[in-house]
Design a protein around this motif. Structure first.
Motif, short mmCIF file in Angstrom:
data_model
loop_
_atom_site.label_atom_id
_atom_site.label_comp_id
_atom_site.label_asym_id
_atom_site.label_seq_id
_atom_site.Cartn_x
_atom_site.Cartn_y
_atom_site.Cartn_z
N LEU A 246 -24.64 -24.53 -5.42
CA LEU A 246 -24.09 -25.83 -5.05
C LEU A 246 -22.95 -25.67 -4.05
O LEU A 246 -22.86 -26.42 -3.06
CB LEU A 246 -23.61 -26.58 -6.28
CG LEU A 246 -23.07 -27.98 -6.05
CD1 LEU A 246 -24.14 -28.90 -5.51
CD2 LEU A 246 -22.49 -28.53 -7.34
N LYS A 247 -22.09 -24.69 -4.28
CA LYS A 247 -21.00 -24.43 -3.33
C LYS A 247 -21.54 -24.06 -1.97
O LYS A 247 -21.03 -24.51 -0.93
CB LYS A 247 -20.09 -23.32 -3.86
CG LYS A 247 -19.15 -23.75 -4.94
CD LYS A 247 -18.27 -22.61 -5.40
CE LYS A 247 -17.39 -23.02 -6.55
NZ LYS A 247 -16.57 -21.92 -7.06
N ALA A 248 -22.59 -23.22 -1.95
CA ALA A 248 -23.19 -22.82 -0.68
C ALA A 248 -23.81 -24.02 0.03
O ALA A 248 -23.67 -24.17 1.26
CB ALA A 248 -24.24 -21.74 -0.92
N MET A 249 -24.47 -24.90 -0.72
CA MET A 249 -25.08 -26.09 -0.13
C MET A 249 -24.01 -27.01 0.45
O MET A 249 -24.18 -27.57 1.55
CB MET A 249 -25.92 -26.83 -1.16
CG MET A 249 -27.21 -26.12 -1.53
SD MET A 249 -28.05 -26.81 -2.97
CE MET A 249 -28.32 -28.49 -2.49
N LYS A 250 -22.91 -27.17 -0.28
CA LYS A 250 -21.83 -28.03 0.22
C LYS A 250 -21.22 -27.45 1.48
O LYS A 250 -20.89 -28.18 2.42
CB LYS A 250 -20.76 -28.20 -0.86
CG LYS A 250 -21.15 -29.16 -1.95
CD LYS A 250 -20.02 -29.35 -2.93
CE LYS A 250 -20.38 -30.37 -4.00
NZ LYS A 250 -19.28 -30.58 -4.95
N ALA A 251 -21.05 -26.12 1.52
CA ALA A 251 -20.49 -25.48 2.70
C ALA A 251 -21.42 -25.66 3.90
O ALA A 251 -20.97 -25.96 5.02
CB ALA A 251 -20.26 -23.99 2.43
N LYS A 252 -22.73 -25.53 3.66
CA LYS A 252 -23.70 -25.70 4.75
C LYS A 252 -23.70 -27.14 5.24
O LYS A 252 -23.75 -27.41 6.44
CB LYS A 252 -25.09 -25.31 4.27
CG LYS A 252 -26.12 -25.30 5.36
CD LYS A 252 -27.43 -24.75 4.88
CE LYS A 252 -28.42 -24.70 6.03
NZ LYS A 252 -29.68 -24.09 5.65
N ARG A 253 -23.62 -28.10 4.31
CA ARG A 253 -23.59 -29.51 4.69
C ARG A 253 -22.34 -29.82 5.50
O ARG A 253 -22.40 -30.54 6.51
CB ARG A 253 -23.64 -30.37 3.44
CG ARG A 253 -23.79 -31.85 3.75
CD ARG A 253 -23.97 -32.65 2.51
NE ARG A 253 -22.75 -32.59 1.71
CZ ARG A 253 -22.64 -33.02 0.48
NH1 ARG A 253 -23.69 -33.51 -0.13
NH2 ARG A 253 -21.50 -32.95 -0.17
#
Length: 132
Positions: free
Chosen positions: A50-57
């Protein structure tokens, strides 16, 4: 004096039925511990994803913002136009529904005008039958 033994005192030997219950409980506790451990690792992995997805977004949002800023370089900003509400939009105006005026004698007339009785309630049907 004999030395004291450390820890919890051991239970005395039990018959087969009690020992079976004890073994079952020990097994159950071990399974719970392992399942809790696996669930904890899975939750940790999901949080990391989830953290990685938020960073990518956030990265994509920043990239889109920078592209928009690059396009807006040649556009002049007029504060007076902004203050007037230059970014306003046309509001869609809803037409009012057709209203019927009816008297006490004519209270079921809107129903009669529409579907010729398909939408009449039982009360309206009774009133219509009494009129005839």
């Amino acid at each position: 004096m004999p030395p004291k033994s450390a820890g919890r005192p051991r239970l005395p030997e039990a018959d087969a039925k009690k020992q079976k219950k004890r073994d079952y409980q020990r097994n159950y506790q071990e399974q719970r511990k392992t399942q809790i451990a696996t669930l904890t690792t899975e939750i940790k992995k999901c949080e990391d994803d989830l953290k990685a997805m938020k960073a990518k977004r956030k990265e994509l949002r920043d990239m889109a913002k920078s592209k928009l800023d690059a396009k807006m370089v040649d556009v002049e900003f007029d504060p007076d136009e902004y203050a007037k509400g230059g970014m306003s939009y046309a509001k869609s105006v809803m037409k009012p529904k057709k209203t019927y005026t009816y008297t006490d004698d004519d209270w079921f007339s809107p129903y009669l005008r529409k579907d010729a009785g398909n939408q009449l309630s039982a009360v309206a049907k009774r009133a219509l039958a009494q009129r005839k």
